[in-house]
Structures are given as C-alpha cells and as structure tokens.
Design a protein around this motif. Structure first.
Motif, PDB file in Angstrom:
ATOM      1  N   ILE A 204     -22.868 -18.485  12.042  1.00 22.24           N
ATOM      2  CA  ILE A 204     -23.195 -19.715  10.999  1.00 22.24           C
ATOM      3  C   ILE A 204     -22.013 -20.028  10.444  1.00 22.24           C
ATOM      4  N   SER A 205     -21.327 -19.069   9.565  1.00 19.49           N
ATOM      5  CA  SER A 205     -20.186 -19.464   8.650  1.00 19.49           C
ATOM      6  C   SER A 205     -18.876 -19.897   9.485  1.00 19.49           C
ATOM      7  N   GLY A 206     -18.965 -19.947  10.607  1.00 13.28           N
ATOM      8  CA  GLY A 206     -17.771 -20.385  11.629  1.00 13.28           C
ATOM      9  C   GLY A 206     -16.682 -19.502  11.329  1.00 13.28           C
ATOM     10  N   THR A 207     -16.779 -18.170  10.999  1.00 14.09           N
ATOM     11  CA  THR A 207     -16.053 -17.038  11.163  1.00 14.09           C
ATOM     12  C   THR A 207     -15.564 -16.573  12.554  1.00 14.09           C
ATOM     13  N   GLN A 208     -16.531 -16.523  13.581  1.00 11.59           N
ATOM     14  CA  GLN A 208     -16.404 -16.130  14.904  1.00 11.59           C
ATOM     15  C   GLN A 208     -16.902 -17.201  15.783  1.00 11.59           C
ATOM     16  N   ASP A 209     -16.520 -17.208  17.071  1.00  8.71           N
ATOM     17  CA  ASP A 209     -17.204 -17.982  18.159  1.00  8.71           C
ATOM     18  C   ASP A 209     -17.703 -17.127  18.904  1.00  8.71           C
ATOM     19  N   GLY A 210     -19.148 -17.182  19.735  1.00  6.22           N
ATOM     20  CA  GLY A 210     -19.502 -16.224  20.568  1.00  6.22           C
ATOM     21  C   GLY A 210     -20.454 -15.142  20.005  1.00  6.22           C
ATOM     22  N   ASN A 211     -20.869 -14.561  20.910  1.00  7.81           N
ATOM     23  CA  ASN A 211     -21.839 -13.514  20.356  1.00  7.81           C
ATOM     24  C   ASN A 211     -21.115 -11.988  20.558  1.00  7.81           C
ATOM     25  N   GLY A 212     -20.108 -11.895  20.543  1.00 15.37           N
ATOM     26  CA  GLY A 212     -19.200 -10.521  20.601  1.00 15.37           C
ATOM     27  C   GLY A 212     -19.352  -9.801  19.310  1.00 15.37           C
ATOM     28  N   ILE A 213     -19.352  -8.434  19.466  1.00 17.42           N
ATOM     29  CA  ILE A 213     -19.765  -7.563  18.398  1.00 17.42           C
ATOM     30  C   ILE A 213     -18.570  -7.039  17.837  1.00 17.42           C
ATOM     31  N   PRO A 214     -17.791  -7.440  16.723  1.00 13.24           N
ATOM     32  CA  PRO A 214     -16.562  -6.853  16.238  1.00 13.24           C
ATOM     33  C   PRO A 214     -16.617  -5.517  16.005  1.00 13.24           C
ATOM     34  N   VAL A 215     -15.610  -4.717  16.201  1.00 14.45           N
ATOM     35  CA  VAL A 215     -15.637  -3.055  16.020  1.00 14.45           C
ATOM     36  C   VAL A 215     -15.751  -2.820  14.573  1.00 14.45           C
ATOM     37  N   TRP A 216     -15.461  -3.611  13.729  1.00 12.38           N
ATOM     38  CA  TRP A 216     -15.883  -3.274  12.197  1.00 12.38           C
ATOM     39  C   TRP A 216     -17.312  -3.424  11.932  1.00 12.38           C
ATOM     40  N   VAL A 217     -17.942  -4.403  12.609  1.00 10.73           N
ATOM     41  CA  VAL A 217     -19.313  -4.501  12.570  1.00 10.73           C
ATOM     42  C   VAL A 217     -20.375  -3.346  12.922  1.00 10.73           C
ATOM     43  N   LYS A 218     -19.765  -2.989  14.367  1.00 11.80           N
ATOM     44  CA  LYS A 218     -20.413  -1.742  14.860  1.00 11.80           C
ATOM     45  C   LYS A 218     -20.217  -0.614  13.918  1.00 11.80           C
ATOM     46  N   ILE A 219     -18.905  -0.156  13.361  1.00 10.84           N
ATOM     47  CA  ILE A 219     -18.734   0.970  12.584  1.00 10.84           C
ATOM     48  C   ILE A 219     -19.387   0.652  11.186  1.00 10.84           C
ATOM     49  N   SER A 220     -19.370  -0.466  10.474  1.00  6.05           N
ATOM     50  CA  SER A 220     -20.282  -0.320   9.510  1.00  6.05           C
ATOM     51  C   SER A 220     -21.785  -0.251   9.640  1.00  6.05           C
ATOM     52  N   CYS A 221     -22.306  -1.011  10.578  1.00  6.55           N
ATOM     53  CA  CYS A 221     -23.835  -0.810  10.724  1.00  6.55           C
ATOM     54  C   CYS A 221     -24.255   0.689  11.068  1.00  6.55           C
ATOM     55  N   ALA A 222     -23.191   1.192  12.000  1.00  5.09           N
ATOM     56  CA  ALA A 222     -23.497   2.657  12.293  1.00  5.09           C
ATOM     57  C   ALA A 222     -23.424   3.520  11.197  1.00  5.09           C
ATOM     58  N   LEU A 223     -22.558   3.391  10.251  1.00  2.98           N
ATOM     59  CA  LEU A 223     -22.348   4.243   9.043  1.00  2.98           C
ATOM     60  C   LEU A 223     -23.371   4.071   8.119  1.00  2.98           C
ATOM     61  N   MET A 224     -23.871   2.755   7.929  1.00  2.00           N
ATOM     62  CA  MET A 224     -24.898   2.488   6.890  1.00  2.00           C
ATOM     63  C   MET A 224     -26.229   3.174   7.418  1.00  2.00           C
ATOM     64  N   LEU A 225     -26.488   2.896   8.915  1.00  2.00           N
ATOM     65  CA  LEU A 225     -27.776   3.632   9.463  1.00  2.00           C
ATOM     66  C   LEU A 225     -27.644   5.203   9.031  1.00  2.00           C
ATOM     67  N   SER A 226     -26.469   5.655   9.277  1.00  2.00           N
ATOM     68  CA  SER A 226     -26.319   7.109   9.382  1.00  2.00           C
ATOM     69  C   SER A 226     -26.459   7.689   7.805  1.00  2.00           C
ATOM     70  N   LEU A 227     -26.067   7.084   6.937  1.00  2.00           N
ATOM     71  CA  LEU A 227     -26.269   7.337   5.681  1.00  2.00           C
ATOM     72  C   LEU A 227     -27.758   7.177   5.275  1.00  2.00           C
ATOM     73  N   GLY A 228     -28.291   6.204   5.470  1.00  2.00           N
ATOM     74  CA  GLY A 228     -29.831   5.972   5.221  1.00  2.00           C
ATOM     75  C   GLY A 228     -30.493   7.066   5.938  1.00  2.00           C
ATOM     76  N   THR A 229     -30.129   7.444   7.174  1.00  2.00           N
ATOM     77  CA  THR A 229     -30.893   8.632   7.810  1.00  2.00           C
ATOM     78  C   THR A 229     -30.665  10.030   6.938  1.00  2.00           C
TER      79      THR A 229
END
Length: 334
Positions: A204-229
């Motif tokens: 939406i912000s125009g920061t990226q095109d397409g639906n690929g998942i950047p590595v930093w997004v994977k790492i950040s989401c995984a870490l936040m889920l793990s910390l919450g767990t």
C-alpha cells in the motif's frame, strides 16, 4: 506522513503478533503441562523455539492473507484500514485472554480486516473469505473432533495389552515430541498471518511491489510470536488443560498429534489460514469423548464454541469503529 503511517501500522502488526503468541501459547503446550509431561517454563521455552522455526517453513498462508481477503486499498485510506483491522484484533485478543477464553487470534484478525474494509469502502473478496476462512472455520473443528476421537481409539487398541502405568510413562515422554510438532504448526500458521498484513502495508505504501515476503519481515514476525509465546497465557492454559477434560498423557499425545497434522495439511496442501485454537480444542474434545461422552465438560465447550462464532463479528465491529475514529482524526489533521 506515509512513512510514519507505515511505521505505526507495522509496529501495531508486531504487537498483534506478540498478543497472538501469549494468547495462543496454550494451544501448543496446555496438554503437555496438564499431564506433567513438561514443566510450564520448559514447555514455553520449547514452544517459543518451535514457533520461531515454524515461521520460516512456508508462505502460502501469508499470501492468502495479503491478497485473498480484501482488495489492496491505497494511500492513507489503506493504512487506516490496516491499522483499524489490527486494533480490532488486538482488542478481542486481550478481552478473551482476560476471561480465559481460547478464541481464535486468526479470526479476530480476519474479522478486523473485513470490518475495517467495509467501513472504509474497500471491496471485500467474499469468495476468498468464504473459501479460505469461513469453510475452514467450520470444517477444521469437525475434522479435529473426529480425528482426535479416531486417533485415541487407535492408541487404545494398539496399547490394549500394555501395562497402563508403563504406557502413561512412555506417552509422557512422547508428548515432548507431539507438543513440539504442535508448536511448529502454530508458528507455521500464525506467524504467516501477520507477515501477510505487513506485506500488504508495504504494498500500500509503495515500499515494495508484489507479494514476496522480505527476510526482515519473516524474522521480525517470528521473533515477536516467540516472545509472546514465552510470555505465556496462563489463563487460557487452565481452560484447555483442565476445564474441558482432565487429560492423561496418551490423551494429550493424541490431541497434539491430531492438531499438528491438521495444521500442516491446511498450510501446505490448501494454504488455508485455520485457527490453531479451534483445531486443538476440538481435538481435545474428540479425545475426551473416547473415555465417555459425559467425561467432556460440554458446558465449558459450549462457551468456547460460542466465543468462536462471535469472534469475527466482534472484531469487525471494533475495527469499524476504530476506522471511523482514526479517519476522522486524519481528516482533522489535514
């Protein structure tokens, strides 16, 4: 303004993932803790590590979330819709956590997305909502109930000549593996849902095109889920581990193995975002019913199921209200 909005939405998405982790930590470990197969802290640490690993094992669910539920909105309107979606989901997570009700963080998010999109005049992809969310929402608990029942019957038959005390000791050890498999499935499903929202925000912000998942997004989401767990959701753990039925190790193993199998199948075969809460709770009910139908505390189960049905509408309503308020503030500022 666009950069600030993006930072806020991504930050709120990470906080949603954190609440998802402590809200749903019980899904992976409640049965193991209640049967004393694992100590609470050891179980949470194991679940956090497996959640982290599971987040990197696929992206089909994330793609469904990012492009299969609502049309990609544009500009500040789109950011407001995503912000409202996440706030609606977080509000429902915190409310159900407070009351110890194992509701679905996933369906809170989807309900929030639909409610905010409707409030913001953005098209909802109803075919995707029905096919990828509503149908699995109704089917997965039924499959969990039936498969849990059949899995427990199989275990009872296979170990019918084994000394019960010896069998329980063995299954207590085996539960370490089944709980890990369940936690891996939780990471595979739930971390990807937030990844999909973050990718939508980046698009939406125009920061990226397409639906690929950047590595930093994977790492950040995984870490936040793990910390919450690791923070743990003790209120819900008591409901799943004790209030539905008093589980023994073979039953705990059967429920966890059943739920993990369903999570992997829906992730890899159908790319469908199902609720880990629905799956493990229904599996526990199915396993418990093999003892005798009345062994399951169906009154508690009824309250849980009622919570499932109101999750999406409740989160949608909160998200719609948040959208209107936020939109009014944005207009006032401009």
């Amino acid at each position: 303004m666009d950069t600030a909005a993006l930072v806020v939405v991504v930050g709120v998405a990470f906080f949603f993932t954190y609440t998802n982790g402590f809200h749903d930590s019980a899904n992976a470990i409640a049965t193991s803790v209640s049967t004393r197969a694992l100590t609470p802290r050891a179980a949470l640490a194991m679940a956090a590590v497996m959640n982290l690993a599971g987040a990197f094992l696929g992206q089909g669910v994330a793609e469904t979330v990012s492009k299969g539920i609502i049309e990609t909105p544009h500009g500040s309107q789109g950011m407001t819709i995503l912000f409202a979606s996440l706030v609606g989901a977080i509000a429902w997570n915190l409310a159900t956590w407070y009351f110890g009700l194992p509701s679905s963080s996933s369906h809170a998010l989807f309900g929030g997305m639909v409610g905010a999109a409707l409030a913001g005049g953005t098209d909802v992809i109803w075919s995707g909502v029905v096919e990828k969310i509503i149908i699995p929402m109704f089917l997965s608990p039924v499959v969990g109930l039936v498969c849990g029942y059949l899995m427990m019957l199989l275990i009872l038959w296979l170990f019918r000549r084994v000394n019960p005390h010896k069998a329980k000791r063995g299954f207590r050890i085996a539960q370490t593996g089944s709980a890990a498999a369940m936690a891996l499935g939780h990471g595979l499903q739930d971390a990807q849902k937030t990844m999909g929202v973050v990718v939508l925000a980046l698009t939406i912000s125009g920061t990226q095109d397409g639906n690929g998942i950047p590595v930093w997004v994977k790492i950040s989401c995984a870490l936040m889920l793990s910390l919450g767990t690791y923070a743990g959701g003790w209120r819900i753990m008591r409901t799943l581990g004790r209030k539905i039925i008093e589980l023994d190790p073979p039953q705990g193993f059967a429920a966890e193995t059943t739920a993990a199998g369903i999570l992997y199948t829906t992730s890899y075969v159908f790319s469908a975002p199902v609720s880990t809460t629905h799956v493990i709770t229904s599996a526990i009910m199915g396993v418990g019913a093999t003892k005798r139908v009345r062994a399951v505390r169906w009154g508690v189960a009824k309250n849980i199921v009622m919570g499932w049905f109101i999750t999406m509408p409740a989160a949608a309503l909160v998200a719609a209200v948040v959208f209107w308020i936020t939109h009014a503030i944005v207009l006032a500022v401009h």
